[in-house]
Design an enzyme around this catalytic site. Structure first.
Site, PDB file in Angstrom:
ATOM      1  N   ASP A  82      30.058  45.064  39.569  1.00  0.00           N
ATOM      2  CA  ASP A  82      31.139  45.759  38.875  1.00  0.00           C
ATOM      3  C   ASP A  82      30.594  46.850  37.961  1.00  0.00           C
ATOM      4  O   ASP A  82      31.119  47.959  37.918  1.00  0.00           O
ATOM      5  CB  ASP A  82      31.938  44.756  38.039  1.00  0.00           C
ATOM      6  CG  ASP A  82      32.816  43.859  38.902  1.00  0.00           C
ATOM      7  OD1 ASP A  82      32.321  43.393  39.939  1.00  0.00           O
ATOM      8  OD2 ASP A  82      33.967  43.626  38.539  1.00  0.00           O
ATOM      9  N   CYS A 123      27.395  37.665  39.331  1.00  0.00           N
ATOM     10  CA  CYS A 123      28.353  38.687  38.901  1.00  0.00           C
ATOM     11  C   CYS A 123      29.795  38.241  39.121  1.00  0.00           C
ATOM     12  O   CYS A 123      30.073  37.278  39.829  1.00  0.00           O
ATOM     13  CB  CYS A 123      28.067  40.004  39.617  1.00  0.00           C
ATOM     14  SG  CYS A 123      28.935  41.432  38.921  1.00  0.00           S
ATOM     15  N   LYS A 125      32.831  38.525  40.648  1.00  0.00           N
ATOM     16  CA  LYS A 125      33.694  37.998  41.708  1.00  0.00           C
ATOM     17  C   LYS A 125      33.074  36.814  42.435  1.00  0.00           C
ATOM     18  O   LYS A 125      33.784  36.061  43.113  1.00  0.00           O
ATOM     19  CB  LYS A 125      34.039  39.094  42.715  1.00  0.00           C
ATOM     20  CG  LYS A 125      34.655  40.326  42.087  1.00  0.00           C
ATOM     21  CD  LYS A 125      35.836  39.992  41.200  1.00  0.00           C
ATOM     22  CE  LYS A 125      36.276  41.177  40.379  1.00  0.00           C
ATOM     23  NZ  LYS A 125      35.315  41.642  39.382  1.00  0.00           N
ATOM     24  N   GLU A 445      38.597  48.254  38.114  1.00  0.00           N
ATOM     25  CA  GLU A 445      38.520  48.105  36.660  1.00  0.00           C
ATOM     26  C   GLU A 445      38.412  49.477  36.019  1.00  0.00           C
ATOM     27  O   GLU A 445      37.847  50.401  36.605  1.00  0.00           O
ATOM     28  CB  GLU A 445      37.306  47.256  36.273  1.00  0.00           C
ATOM     29  CG  GLU A 445      37.458  45.801  36.667  1.00  0.00           C
ATOM     30  CD  GLU A 445      36.269  44.958  36.252  1.00  0.00           C
ATOM     31  OE1 GLU A 445      35.286  45.528  35.751  1.00  0.00           O
ATOM     32  OE2 GLU A 445      36.328  43.733  36.430  1.00  0.00           O
ATOM     33  N   SER A 471      37.748  45.755  32.742  1.00  0.00           N
ATOM     34  CA  SER A 471      36.538  44.966  32.560  1.00  0.00           C
ATOM     35  C   SER A 471      36.738  44.067  31.357  1.00  0.00           C
ATOM     36  O   SER A 471      37.515  44.366  30.443  1.00  0.00           O
ATOM     37  CB  SER A 471      35.353  45.892  32.314  1.00  0.00           C
ATOM     38  OG  SER A 471      34.271  45.177  31.757  1.00  0.00           O
TER      39      SER A 471
END
Length: 556
Positions: A82, A123, A125, A445, A471
C-alpha cells in the site's frame, strides 16, 4: 479427532501411490506423509519491508510444526505494498489483492487437502485475506503477523512513513526543503516490518489478537525483535494443538469476538479500513455484522492508546508497554469485551487478558479512569450523501462540524494536483469520487492527498470525503467509504462544484444542502462513466465486487 482428517485423501492407500511418489521427489518420506500435513501460507515478497522478512519466520513456524509432530508444507501467495503504490495507478491493485490472496490460500488448501493451516502475513491486505480464507476453509488454523517496523529517528524525534507523506505536502508548501525531505526519507523506515503507527497493518494485527485468530501477545512483537523467531516456532506448536483439540475458525469467529475486535480498533484509534475488513471476514464467517454496529461498539469504548497517526507513540511502544494483552485487560475491566470468547491457544479471551503483564510507568495505554477520549475513534455517518454510511476516524483533536463548498474531483490525481498547486482554500470540502470498489476499481487509499492537505497546513480547516478509502495514517476530518459509491449512482455522484456540504460528527450526519427533489433530479440525469478497464483482473473485480458497506467482497 483424526489428525489426518483431510490429508488421508491425498496420501493414504494403494491408489495414492502416484501422489506419494511425487511428494518423495521433493524429499518427503513415508514417515512425513503419515503425519498430518500442515499448510504454511507465506505472503513473503521482495518488494516491501512489511513482508520482506517472512521467509525467516515461516522457516521457524515449520520447525515448530515438525517438533509438534506434523509435516509442514510451505506455499506462497501474492502481496501488494500500500505504501509504495499510494497515489499511483498501482494502488488500485491493493484491495483487489485481498480477494486474490484469500482465493489462493483457499485454493491451495482445498487442492492439497491440508489438515491445518498457519498464515504468515505482513502488509495490510494479507491479514484480512488470511482470516477470510480460514473462515471459508474452517480447518484448524491461525494467523501470525510479521510485526511492526521500528520507528525511524529524524532530528531527535520518532518518525514513520506518515511523516514522509506529510513531508511531501510541507515541501510543496515551501515549509520543507528538498534536502530536508530527502533526509527524512532516508531514515523513516529503518528496516523490515510493517508501517509503524496504528495504521492498517497494525490495526488488523490488533484485530487478529482480539478476535482470537492470533495468539494474544504474539503479533505485537516487532518484526526484527529476537523474540519473533520464538513466537513463530510456538505458532507451529499451537496449530498442532488446535488440530488435536478440533478447534476450527468458526468456533472462534462468533459475534462476540467481532465486537471484541471492533472495541480493539476503537480503543487504539485504529484504521478505518478495519470496518471494511471486519465486514468482509464476518460475511465469510456467516456472522450478521452491519456497518452501524461499529458505531454502537465505538460509543461504549474509550480511546486508550496514544498512538500515531494522532498520538505520540508507535506500535513497537505498545509491545514495550506490555502488548495487546494489556489492551485486552483494559477492555475486559471496562466491560467493553466479552471474556468468554475462544482463542487459538484454546484459552478464552479473559484467560489471556488476565495474564497480561503491564510495564510499570508506561504511558502508551491510558488507565481506564483517565481515557484519552470517552468514546472510541470510529464514527459512522449517514445522510443524503451517504445512505449506506461513511466512515471517519475521530481521535479527539479534530473539529466536529464543518460546512463548506464542495470542490469536486473525479480522481485522486486531480485532487492531488489541486492541493499541491494551492487551489484548495480553508473551509473547502474536497470531494474525490469514482474511486470506490467498483468505480476505481479497487477503492484506492487517499493518504497522498490527505497527508498533502495536512502538510500544506490545511488539516484544521479543510474536510475531505470520498467513496475511496484512507490509509490508517490519515488524520483530520476525513470521511471515506461513502456508500453507495458514485459508480453505482450513489448521491456523491450528484455533487457539483460549490454545493454546500455539511458534516456534523456529533449528529453523525453527512449531507449536501439540497432538497430531496433536487437531488433526485440530478441522480435521474446521471449516467455511469465507462469502466476504466475492459478486461483483465480489474474488470473481473469491478463486475463482482459489492458495496463498501458490505465489506467490498466479491460475489459470483
Amino acid at each position: 479427532m483424526d489428525l489426518k482428517h483431510r490429508s488421508r485423501g491425498i496420501t493414504d492407500g494403494r491408489d495414492r501411490a502416484p501422489s506419494r511418489a511425487m511428494f518423495k521427489a521433493i524429499g518427503f518420506t513415508d514417515g512425513d506423509l503419515q503425519k498430518p500435513l500442515i499448510g504454511v501460507a507465506n505472503t513473503w515478497i521482495e518488494t516491501m519491508p512489511c513482508n520482506f522478512h517472512l521467509r525467516r519466520l515461516s522457516a521457524k513456524v515449520k520447525e515448530g510444526v515438525r517438533a509438534a509432530g506434523g509435516t509442514p508444507m510451505e506455499f506462497n501467495t501474492i502481496a501488494i505494498s500500500d505504501g509504495e503504490t499510494m497515489g499511483t495507478e498501482g494502488m488500485r491493485a491493493s484491495l483487489v489483492s485481498r480477494e486474490i490472496i484469500a482465493d489462493s490460500i483457499e485454493l491451495v488448501c482445498r487442492g492439497q487437502m491440508f489438515d491445518a493451516l498457519v498464515c504468515v502475513v505482513g502488509c495490510d491486505k494479507t491479514i484480512p485475506a488470511a482470516a477470510m480464507a480460514l473462515a471459508r476453509l474452517n480447518i484448524p488454523g491461525l494467523v501470525l503477523y510479521g510485526g511492526t517496523i521500528a520507528a525511524g529517528s529524524y532530528r531527535g524525534k520518532d518518525v514513520t512513513i506518515q511523516d514522509v507523506f506529510e513531508g511531501v505536502g510541507a515541501n510543496a508548501a515551501g515549509k520543507m526543503t528538498d534536502t530536508e525531505l530527502r533526509d527524512l526519507e532516508n531514515v523513516a523506515c529503518p528496516g523490515a516490518g510493517a508501517c509503524g503507527g496504528q495504521y492498517t497493518a497494525n490495526t488488523m494485527s490488533t484485530v487478529m489478537e482480539l478476535i482470537g485468530l492470533s495468539p494474544m501477545g504474539f503479533n505485537g512483537v516487532p518484526a526484527m525483535d529476537s523474540r519473533k523467531d520464538e513466537v513463530a516456532f510456538r505458532c507451529g506448536e499451537i496449530v498442532i494443538n488446535l488440530l488435536k483439540q478440533g478447534i476450527v475458525p468458526k468456533d472462534i469467529l462468533v459475534r462476540a469476538a467481532f465486537e471484541n475486535a471492533i472495541a480493539g480498533v476503537a480503543c487504539t484509534g485504529g484504521s478505518t479500513n478495519a470496518v471494511l475488513h471486519l465486514l468482509a471476514i464476518a460475511r465469510e464467517s456467516g456472522i450478521a455484522l452491519a456497518i452501524d454496529d461499529f458505531q454502537k461498539v465505538s460509543e461504549r469504548t474509550p480511546l486508550l492508546a496514544d498512538l500515531k497517526p494522532a498520538g505520540r507513540f508507535v506500535a513497537a511502544d505498545v509491545d514495550k508497554a506490555g502488548g495487546i494483552p494489556v489492551i485486552a485487560k483494559r477492555l475486559l475491566d471496562a466491560k467493553c469485551a466479552d471474556g468468554s470468547t475462544l482463542t487459538v491457544t484454546g484459552k478464552t479471551f479473559a484467560e489471556e487478558a488476565n495474564a497480561a503483564r503491564e510495564t510499570a510507568g508506561q504511558q502508551v495505554i491510558a488507565p481506564l479512569d483517565r481515557p484519552l477520549k470517552k468514546t472510541g475513534g470510529l464514527v459512522i455517518l449517514h445522510g443524503n450523501l451517504a445512505p449506506e454510511g461513511g466512515v471517519a476516524k475521530i481521535s479527539g483533536h479534530e473539529r466536529l462540524s464543518h460546512r463548506g463548498p464542495a470542490r469536486v474531483f473525479e480522481s485522486e490525481e486531480d485532487a492531488m494536483t489541486a492541493v499541491t498547486s494551492k487551489k484548495i482554500k480553508p473551509g473547502d470540502v474536497v470531494v474525490i469520487r469514482n474511486e470506490g470498489p467498483k468505480g476505481g476499481p479497487g477503492m484506492r487509499e487517499m493518504l497522498s492527498v490527505t497527508a498533502a492537505i495536512v502538510g500544506e497546513g490545511l488539516g484544521d480547516s479543510v474536510a475531505l470525503l470520498t467513496d475511496g478509502r484512507f490509509s490508517g495514517a490519515t488524520r483530520g476530518l476525513m470521511i471515506g467509504h461513502v456508500a453507495p459509491e458514485a459508480a453505482r449512482g450513489g448521491p456523491i455522484a450528484a455533487l457539483r462544484e460549490g454545493d454546500t456540504v455539511h458534516i456534523d460528527v456529533n449528529q453523525r450526519k453527512l449531507e449536501v444542502e439540497l432538497s430531496d427533489s433536487a437531488l433526485r433530479q440530478r441522480l435521474a440525469e446521471w449516467k455511469p462513466k465507462p469502466p476504466r478497464y475492459a478486461s483483465g483482473v480489474f474488470a473481473k473485480y469491478a463486475a463482482l465486487v459489492s458495496s463498501a458497506s458490505e465489506g467490498a467482497i466479491t460475489r459470483a
